[in-house]
Each structure stands twice: as C-alpha cells, then as structure tokens.
Write an enzyme that holds these catalytic residues in place. Structure first.
Site, PDB file in Angstrom:
ATOM      1  N   GLU A  84      27.611  41.120  25.911  1.00 26.72           N
ATOM      2  CA  GLU A  84      26.477  41.359  26.750  1.00 26.72           C
ATOM      3  C   GLU A  84      26.009  42.579  26.280  1.00 26.72           C
ATOM      4  O   GLU A  84      24.689  42.968  26.567  1.00 26.72           O
ATOM      5  CB  GLU A  84      27.394  41.823  28.285  1.00 26.72           C
ATOM      6  CG  GLU A  84      27.590  40.582  29.201  1.00 26.72           C
ATOM      7  CD  GLU A  84      28.473  40.877  30.339  1.00 26.72           C
ATOM      8  OE1 GLU A  84      28.560  39.923  31.228  1.00 26.72           O
ATOM      9  OE2 GLU A  84      28.904  41.967  30.542  1.00 26.72           O
ATOM     10  N   ASP A 141      29.500  45.906  37.249  1.00 25.85           N
ATOM     11  CA  ASP A 141      30.696  46.457  38.240  1.00 25.85           C
ATOM     12  C   ASP A 141      30.394  47.694  38.839  1.00 25.85           C
ATOM     13  O   ASP A 141      30.678  47.771  40.279  1.00 25.85           O
ATOM     14  CB  ASP A 141      31.896  46.308  37.549  1.00 25.85           C
ATOM     15  CG  ASP A 141      32.268  45.127  36.842  1.00 25.85           C
ATOM     16  OD1 ASP A 141      32.362  44.086  37.542  1.00 25.85           O
ATOM     17  OD2 ASP A 141      32.228  45.230  35.642  1.00 25.85           O
ATOM     18  N   LYS A 195      27.669  48.035  44.543  1.00 23.06           N
ATOM     19  CA  LYS A 195      27.946  48.547  43.064  1.00 23.06           C
ATOM     20  C   LYS A 195      27.052  49.726  42.852  1.00 23.06           C
ATOM     21  O   LYS A 195      27.219  50.316  41.681  1.00 23.06           O
ATOM     22  CB  LYS A 195      27.249  47.172  42.281  1.00 23.06           C
ATOM     23  CG  LYS A 195      28.060  45.943  42.605  1.00 23.06           C
ATOM     24  CD  LYS A 195      29.241  45.642  41.945  1.00 23.06           C
ATOM     25  CE  LYS A 195      29.628  44.270  42.153  1.00 23.06           C
ATOM     26  NZ  LYS A 195      28.992  43.322  41.314  1.00 23.06           N
ATOM     27  N   THR A 208      26.984  37.136  40.198  1.00 24.64           N
ATOM     28  CA  THR A 208      25.542  37.507  40.621  1.00 24.64           C
ATOM     29  C   THR A 208      24.827  36.560  39.596  1.00 24.64           C
ATOM     30  O   THR A 208      23.472  36.152  40.029  1.00 24.64           O
ATOM     31  CB  THR A 208      25.282  38.997  40.406  1.00 24.64           C
ATOM     32  OG1 THR A 208      26.583  39.451  41.013  1.00 24.64           O
ATOM     33  CG2 THR A 208      24.030  39.297  41.291  1.00 24.64           C
ATOM     34  N   THR A 223      26.731  37.441  32.424  1.00 24.60           N
ATOM     35  CA  THR A 223      28.116  36.842  33.097  1.00 24.60           C
ATOM     36  C   THR A 223      28.420  37.102  34.390  1.00 24.60           C
ATOM     37  O   THR A 223      28.205  38.596  34.475  1.00 24.60           O
ATOM     38  CB  THR A 223      29.076  36.565  31.870  1.00 24.60           C
ATOM     39  OG1 THR A 223      28.791  36.135  30.888  1.00 24.60           O
ATOM     40  CG2 THR A 223      30.260  36.153  32.466  1.00 24.60           C
ATOM     41  N   GLY A 262      33.798  43.354  34.109  1.00 22.51           N
ATOM     42  CA  GLY A 262      34.907  42.726  34.849  1.00 22.51           C
ATOM     43  C   GLY A 262      35.062  41.523  34.866  1.00 22.51           C
ATOM     44  O   GLY A 262      36.425  41.072  34.909  1.00 22.51           O
ATOM     45  N   GLY A 263      34.239  40.903  34.301  1.00 21.76           N
ATOM     46  CA  GLY A 263      34.335  39.459  33.860  1.00 21.76           C
ATOM     47  C   GLY A 263      34.611  39.190  32.470  1.00 21.76           C
ATOM     48  O   GLY A 263      34.750  37.906  31.948  1.00 21.76           O
TER      49      GLY A 263
END
Ligand code: 5RP
Length: 222
Positions: A104, A85, A122, A32, A29, A97-98
């Site tokens: 994930e 991140d 990053k 990117t 997610t 971060g999302g």
C-alpha cells in the site's frame, strides 16, 4: 449489512468521482476497498487497469473482470484509492490492519493523488488508539519488539499471520504518536523493520468520510 458497512459503502461509491476514464489506478486492500471494487465494476467506468496491493484485492479484481497491471508496467498512476484504520485532520493515517501496508505504501507513493475512503468512526483528532502495525523480517522479531518497547507502546506479534511478502507483523498497542512524521521515520530505521503503518510523510490528498447523511469530502488545502 451492518451500519458501519453501509457507511463504508457510501464512501466507496463517492470515490468513483475520482476515477479517471482510460487510465490506470491503484487499489488498496480491505473491506472498504472491496465495496469500491464492486461499485467500480457496476459503474461502467472504463479503466485501463488496476495496480493491486494484495492477493485478496487481486482475487476480487479478477472476480469482477477488472484487468490488473503490475506496478512495473505503469508510468503514470493518477489516483490511488484505499481505506485506513485511522485518519487525522491532516489526513495522516494508520494503515495495515489488513496486513497489506508495504504494498500500500509503495503503490500510494507512485500515485499523484491518494483518495482515502473511511466510515466516520475512523476520523480521529489523534492517531494511536488503533494499534500501529509494523512489518518485520521474521528472524528479527524479538530484537525489533525490544526496540519498539522504547517508543512507549506494547508490541504484540500478530499470531498466525504472514504478509504477502512472507514477513511478520507486530502490532504496537497504545503507542504515543505525538510526532507522526518523526515516529514513522524512526521506526523504519530499526534494522529488521521492513515498513510501518504510519502514513505521515505521505498523507492522503482527499478524504471521503461515509456518514449516515451522505459522503463528506475533505481535501488538503480546502
Ligand atoms: C489494509 C489497510 C486497510 O486499508 C485498513 O485496514 C482498513 O480496512 P477496512 O476498510 O477493512 O476497515 O490498511 O492493510
């Protein structure tokens, strides 16, 4: 498109080389990953289906006509593609971060190979400048935050955000991450913590860094 987005796209397009034809793949997610989904749709590479990690990713897959499959329906997942991140030189990461860190981590654990795609900002020598996301049971918010204080960082509730699994996220700022493996485990042992965004016990296998002059590929073990 911003310069950073261009680097994200360079990394995302390079990741197509790691997508096997006629197999299922896992997809993370984030912005990117969104470039990756777009590139995959345009590439003509035929996959059997994708295991998604968020509603956002599922919506985008649908938009591009890429079939989604539930993790429970899949026996083998040769590759998982996702952003991060922060990622260090051992390919350990901070993610979330999302806000999709739980799914994930689960889908990444099901895959044979984790391919991480990032822009060059990053890639860090030390994790922790980015606040560490910790997914928690809402009723345990105060308790967990007090316990997190003992690790040395400053926990802050992510205001107005609820995860796809109806949990909350506490972002721990300025967390001293000296031993990522140990910290990942210790935070997860706090009652009320569902998962945290340190991916130390399952680092990426391949890192693709988008740089202005092209994509750099780093593999663990060379
Ligand atoms: C989502 C994540 C993302 O991979 C991470 O936040 C990076 O996002 P982006 O590609 O937008 O920079 O962990 O939970």
């Amino acid at each position: 498109m911003s310069a950073q987005d261009q680097l994200k796209r360079i990394a995302a397009e390079k990741a197509l080389e790691f997508v096997p034809e006629n197999a299922y793949i896992g997809i993370g997610t984030g912005s990117t990953v969104n470039f990756f989904i777009e590139a995959l749709a345009e590439s003509g590479i035929r996959i059997k289906g994708a295991v998604s990690t968020s509603k956002t990713t599922s919506n985008l897959l649908k938009q591009y006509g890429i079939p989604e499959v539930a993790l429970n329906e899949v026996d083998e997942l040769p590759v998982y593609i996702d952003g991060a991140d922060e990622v260090n030189h051992s390919l350990q990461m901070i993610k979330g971060g999302g806000g999709a860190l739980l799914a994930e981590k689960i889908v990444a654990s099901a895959a044979d190979k984790f391919v991480c795609i990032v822009d060059e900002s990053k890639y860090v020598s030390r994790l922790g400048k980015f606040p560490l996301p910790v997914e928690i049971i809402p009723a345990a918010r105060s308790l967990v935050s007090r316990k997190l204080l003992k690790f040395g960082g400053t926990p802050q509730l992510r205001i107005g955000f609820t995860t796809d699994s109806n949990h909350k996220i506490v972002d721990v700022h300025d967390m001293p991450i000296n031993e990522p493996l140990k910290l990942e485990d210790e935070i997860n042992r706090i009652p009320g913590v569902v998962e945290n965004g340190l991916f130390a016990s399952q680092p990426a296998h391949v890192l693709i860094i988008g740089r202005p002059n092209g994509a750099e590929v780093i593999k663990i073990g060379g």
